[in-house]
Write a protein that holds these residues in place. Structure first.
Motif, PDB file in Angstrom:
ATOM      1  N   LYS A 173       9.890   7.393   1.714  1.00  0.00           N
ATOM      2  CA  LYS A 173      10.981   6.642   2.519  1.00  0.00           C
ATOM      3  C   LYS A 173      11.169   5.484   1.731  1.00  0.00           C
ATOM      4  CE  LYS A 173      10.713   8.918   6.924  1.00  0.00           C
ATOM      5  NZ  LYS A 173      10.359   9.203   8.143  1.00  0.00           N
ATOM      6  N   PRO A 174      12.107   5.319   1.124  1.00  0.00           N
ATOM      7  CA  PRO A 174      12.301   4.232   0.029  1.00  0.00           C
ATOM      8  C   PRO A 174      12.598   2.851   0.761  1.00  0.00           C
ATOM      9  CG  PRO A 174      14.193   5.400  -0.334  1.00  0.00           C
ATOM     10  CD  PRO A 174      13.494   6.034   1.069  1.00  0.00           C
ATOM     11  N   ASP A 175      12.990   2.793   2.089  1.00  0.00           N
ATOM     12  CA  ASP A 175      13.592   1.475   2.670  1.00  0.00           C
ATOM     13  C   ASP A 175      12.888   0.194   2.317  1.00  0.00           C
ATOM     14  OD1 ASP A 175      13.990   4.012   3.945  1.00  0.00           O
ATOM     15  OD2 ASP A 175      14.667   3.295   5.665  1.00  0.00           O
ATOM     16  N   THR A 189       2.331   9.707  -7.519  1.00  0.00           N
ATOM     17  CA  THR A 189       2.944   8.680  -6.741  1.00  0.00           C
ATOM     18  C   THR A 189       4.314   8.176  -7.198  1.00  0.00           C
ATOM     19  OG1 THR A 189       0.873   7.902  -5.594  1.00  0.00           O
ATOM     20  CG2 THR A 189       2.541   6.287  -5.538  1.00  0.00           C
ATOM     21  N   ALA A 190       3.816   7.920  -8.793  1.00  0.00           N
ATOM     22  CA  ALA A 190       5.353   7.155  -9.537  1.00  0.00           C
ATOM     23  C   ALA A 190       6.323   8.127  -9.606  1.00  0.00           C
ATOM     24  CB  ALA A 190       4.536   6.857 -10.762  1.00  0.00           C
ATOM     25  N   VAL A 191       6.027   9.606  -9.821  1.00  0.00           N
ATOM     26  CA  VAL A 191       7.295  10.282  -9.886  1.00  0.00           C
ATOM     27  C   VAL A 191       7.844  10.453  -8.388  1.00  0.00           C
ATOM     28  CG1 VAL A 191       8.018  12.762 -10.500  1.00  0.00           C
ATOM     29  CG2 VAL A 191       5.971  11.593 -11.906  1.00  0.00           C
ATOM     30  N   ALA A 192       7.052  10.662  -7.525  1.00  0.00           N
ATOM     31  CA  ALA A 192       7.498  10.707  -6.362  1.00  0.00           C
ATOM     32  C   ALA A 192       8.554   9.413  -5.754  1.00  0.00           C
ATOM     33  CB  ALA A 192       6.782  11.019  -5.091  1.00  0.00           C
ATOM     34  N   VAL A 193       8.005   8.468  -6.272  1.00  0.00           N
ATOM     35  CA  VAL A 193       8.759   7.118  -5.912  1.00  0.00           C
ATOM     36  C   VAL A 193      10.069   7.042  -6.606  1.00  0.00           C
ATOM     37  CG1 VAL A 193       8.597   4.357  -6.033  1.00  0.00           C
ATOM     38  CG2 VAL A 193       6.637   5.559  -5.041  1.00  0.00           C
ATOM     39  N   GLU A 237      12.694  -5.058  -0.550  1.00  0.00           N
ATOM     40  CA  GLU A 237      11.836  -5.972  -1.502  1.00  0.00           C
ATOM     41  C   GLU A 237      12.356  -6.107  -2.502  1.00  0.00           C
ATOM     42  OE1 GLU A 237       9.678  -7.789   0.069  1.00  0.00           O
ATOM     43  OE2 GLU A 237       8.839  -6.547   1.754  1.00  0.00           O
ATOM     44  N   LEU A 238      13.000  -5.193  -3.402  1.00  0.00           N
ATOM     45  CA  LEU A 238      13.895  -5.433  -4.552  1.00  0.00           C
ATOM     46  C   LEU A 238      14.974  -6.263  -4.220  1.00  0.00           C
ATOM     47  CD1 LEU A 238      13.674  -1.622  -5.978  1.00  0.00           C
ATOM     48  CD2 LEU A 238      12.533  -3.657  -6.848  1.00  0.00           C
ATOM     49  N   THR A 241       0.854  -1.295  -0.010  1.00  0.00           N
ATOM     50  CA  THR A 241      -0.016   0.002   0.052  1.00  0.00           C
ATOM     51  C   THR A 241       0.840   1.186  -0.007  1.00  0.00           C
ATOM     52  OG1 THR A 241      -0.057   0.034   2.448  1.00  0.00           O
ATOM     53  CG2 THR A 241      -1.857  -1.259   1.330  1.00  0.00           C
ATOM     54  N   GLY A 242       0.318   2.385  -0.232  1.00  0.00           N
ATOM     55  CA  GLY A 242       0.985   3.553   0.043  1.00  0.00           C
ATOM     56  C   GLY A 242       1.999   3.869   1.354  1.00  0.00           C
ATOM     57  N   PRO A 243       1.063   3.572   2.336  1.00  0.00           N
ATOM     58  CA  PRO A 243       1.811   3.678   3.628  1.00  0.00           C
ATOM     59  C   PRO A 243       2.888   2.705   3.932  1.00  0.00           C
ATOM     60  CG  PRO A 243      -0.569   3.921   3.995  1.00  0.00           C
ATOM     61  CD  PRO A 243      -0.364   3.705   2.586  1.00  0.00           C
ATOM     62  N   GLN A 244       2.698   1.489   3.449  1.00  0.00           N
ATOM     63  CA  GLN A 244       3.808   0.424   3.526  1.00  0.00           C
ATOM     64  C   GLN A 244       4.979   0.635   2.499  1.00  0.00           C
ATOM     65  OE1 GLN A 244       1.334  -2.950   2.257  1.00  0.00           O
ATOM     66  NE2 GLN A 244       1.556  -3.878   4.193  1.00  0.00           N
ATOM     67  N   ALA A 245       4.725   1.414   1.610  1.00  0.00           N
ATOM     68  CA  ALA A 245       5.708   1.756   0.595  1.00  0.00           C
ATOM     69  C   ALA A 245       6.388   3.253   0.901  1.00  0.00           C
ATOM     70  CB  ALA A 245       5.335   1.893  -0.911  1.00  0.00           C
ATOM     71  N   GLY A 246       6.386   3.717   2.479  1.00  0.00           N
ATOM     72  CA  GLY A 246       6.727   4.765   2.749  1.00  0.00           C
ATOM     73  C   GLY A 246       6.171   6.228   2.141  1.00  0.00           C
ATOM     74  N   VAL A 247       5.025   6.309   1.623  1.00  0.00           N
ATOM     75  CA  VAL A 247       4.728   7.363   0.693  1.00  0.00           C
ATOM     76  C   VAL A 247       4.109   8.453   2.093  1.00  0.00           C
ATOM     77  CG1 VAL A 247       3.172   8.555  -0.746  1.00  0.00           C
ATOM     78  CG2 VAL A 247       4.305   6.283  -1.415  1.00  0.00           C
ATOM     79  N   ARG A 248       4.708   9.381   2.346  1.00  0.00           N
ATOM     80  CA  ARG A 248       4.496  10.225   3.443  1.00  0.00           C
ATOM     81  C   ARG A 248       3.638  11.626   2.816  1.00  0.00           C
ATOM     82  NH1 ARG A 248       6.703   7.629   8.066  1.00  0.00           N
ATOM     83  NH2 ARG A 248       6.232   5.687   7.306  1.00  0.00           N
ATOM     84  N   THR A 249       2.638  11.924   3.423  1.00  0.00           N
ATOM     85  CA  THR A 249       1.837  13.051   2.903  1.00  0.00           C
ATOM     86  C   THR A 249       1.637  14.051   4.112  1.00  0.00           C
ATOM     87  OG1 THR A 249      -0.511  12.291   3.507  1.00  0.00           O
ATOM     88  CG2 THR A 249       0.708  11.528   1.439  1.00  0.00           C
ATOM     89  N   ASN A 250       0.865  15.273   3.697  1.00  0.00           N
ATOM     90  CA  ASN A 250       0.283  16.105   4.859  1.00  0.00           C
ATOM     91  C   ASN A 250      -0.925  15.362   4.965  1.00  0.00           C
ATOM     92  OD1 ASN A 250      -1.358  16.869   2.828  1.00  0.00           O
ATOM     93  ND2 ASN A 250       0.024  18.781   2.265  1.00  0.00           N
TER      94      ASN A 250
END
Ligand code: ADP
Ligand code: ASP
Ligand code: MG
Length: 408
Positions: free
Chosen positions: A117-119, A156-160, A124-125, A96-105
């Motif tokens: 946060k890409p950890d 999301t794609a560009v930010a990731v 997983e990669l 999910t976005g939260p699991q993938a480290g996508v932090r938002t306001n």
């Protein structure tokens, strides 16, 4: 070895067959060492259907609950996509976005990405997975799930891609690239080989739905080049980058023509002609995060009073009128009018600077079709006209034919 982020929109994953089509294409193109992150939208019209469903339960769906609801769409597609990769013998995991480290306001329903946060994705990669990330959603500091506004999977794609320092961000969609106008509305529109972030941002802001504006901004700030291309045809698409590199692409005045039917016009009638009045109106709207555009102040029929007219997104119209009504007793204006049957047609291009014929050309093309201009506004690189909603297709075609006559 390349690290690639590939985003697939809703139409690319609308059915199980389409899911397998994209899985097979990704695997056919994958070199043995490539590390691949897929960002995916909800299947087909799922998000529209969820919005409709919410409206049947609550006319004023709380924004936090709306995000909880809308985020489910992408959770369906990530699970199916990861399972399809595994069916083909490729290790894959959904996040999910939260699991993938996508932090938002915490600006629910139109949250902005603060960082990725890409950890977890990197781990997983490293384990040999294709990582499938849910677009359009993230996690706020409040601990709540958020969504990024319609079309937000692009962002999301560009930010990731930026968070991972990926080699390339590809946006796969149902058209072959970015065109001089929506190819579904203007059959003669031309595909652009490349476009700058600045021109693309203006096209996107003014209605070219192929990219979410924030995704373009994010690309510009982080320097991630974006390749917009087709899921279904294996042809070169359009590269969005900082500067034009192709001579042929530099020689233009108008870069594209757009339309936006997702706008509404609001008029505050009979406001006092005093300092601070416009501030009070637009400050109140800004405080509830309503974006306004095309602001015009004109003399009212009543002496020493003005009318202040502006446009906003159609979805914000009721909220905007509600906010303005609360100001009425204190500010003493006569009334608030709203109109949803309008559309905005725009021409965009940095080349129009110092090119005085552009506005006249646009107005002439619209006049020839007998289209009335309700509001006109300009920026350094665009001219927009608000027109009646039912004339928008005729208008876009007329303006496109004028500026791109070879395709007419
Ligand atoms: P996805 O589901 O892949 O995100 P979208 O529907 O959000 O796809 O965006 C692709 C659509 O954008 C196309 O089907 C096309 O109708 C529309 N579009 C609008 N303006 C343009 C343009 N200038 N160039 C290409 N597509 C455009
Ligand atoms: N599913 C979301 C929407 O329909 C996000 C996206 O498609 O980019 O707006
Ligand atoms: Mg989209």
């Amino acid at each position: 070895m390349a690290l690639l982020v590939k985003k697939f929109g809703g139409s690319s994953v609308a059915t199980p067959e389409k899911i397998y089509h994209l899985v097979d294409r990704v695997l056919a193109e994958k070199k043995p060492d490539d590390r691949i992150v897929i960002v995916v939208s909800a299947m087909g019209d799922t998000t529209d259907d969820l919005v409709t469903l919410a409206g049947r339960v609550s006319r004023h769906m709380p924004k936090r609950e709306m995000d909880m609801l809308l985020a489910t769409g992408e959770q369906v597609s990530i699970a199916l996509l990861a399972a399809a990769f595994q069916e083909r013998g490729q290790k894959a995991v959904s996040l999910t976005g939260p699991q993938a480290g996508v932090r938002t306001n915490a600006n629910h329903t139109k949250a902005g990405i603060l960082e990725v946060k890409p950890d977890r994705i990197l781990k997983e990669l490293d384990d040999g997975n294709v990582v499938v990330v849910a677009g359009f959603q993230g996690l706020a500091d409040t601990g709540d799930i958020t969504t990024l506004g319609r079309g937000g999977s692009d962002t999301t794609a560009v930010a990731v891609a930026a968070g991972l320092k990926a080699d390339l961000c590809e946006i796969y969609t149902d058209v072959d690239g970015v065109y001089t106008a929506d190819p579904r509305v203007v059959p003669g529109a031309r595909k652009l080989k490349e476009i700058t972030f600045g021109d693309m941002l203006e096209l996107a802001r003014l209605g070219a739905g192929v990219m979410q504006p924030r995704a373009v901004e994010y690309g510009e700030h982080t320097g991630v080049d974006i390749h917009v291309r087709s899921t279904f045809h294996n042809v070169e698409g359009t590269i969005i980058r900082r500067n034009y590199t192709l001579e042929a692409e530099k020689e233009y005045v108008v870069r594209g023509v757009t339309s936006d039917v997702n706008v509404a016009k609001i008029a505050v009638r009979g406001v006092k002609d005093l300092p601070g009045v416009a501030f009070r109106i637009f400050d109140a709207l800004a405080k509830v995060n309503i974006d306004v555009d095309m602001i015009v102040q004109s003399a009212s029929a009543v002496p020493e009073k003005n009318d202040i007219t502006f446009t906003c997104q159609k979805a914000d119209m009721a909220d905007a009128v509600g906010v303005l009504e609360t100001l009425k007793p204190d500010m003493g204006f006569s009334r608030v009018d709203m109109e949803a049957n309008v559309a905005k047609v725009s021409v965009v291009g940095a080349g129009m600077l110092g090119n005085p014929g552009i506005a006249a050309g646009m107005f002439g093309a619209l006049a020839a079709k007998n289209i009335n201009l309700i509001i006109i506004s300009t920026s350094e690189i665009s001219i927009s006209c608000l027109i009646p909603r039912d004339q928008v297709e005729i208008a876009v075609n007329a303006v496109h034919d004028h500026f791109f006559p070879e395709q007419a």
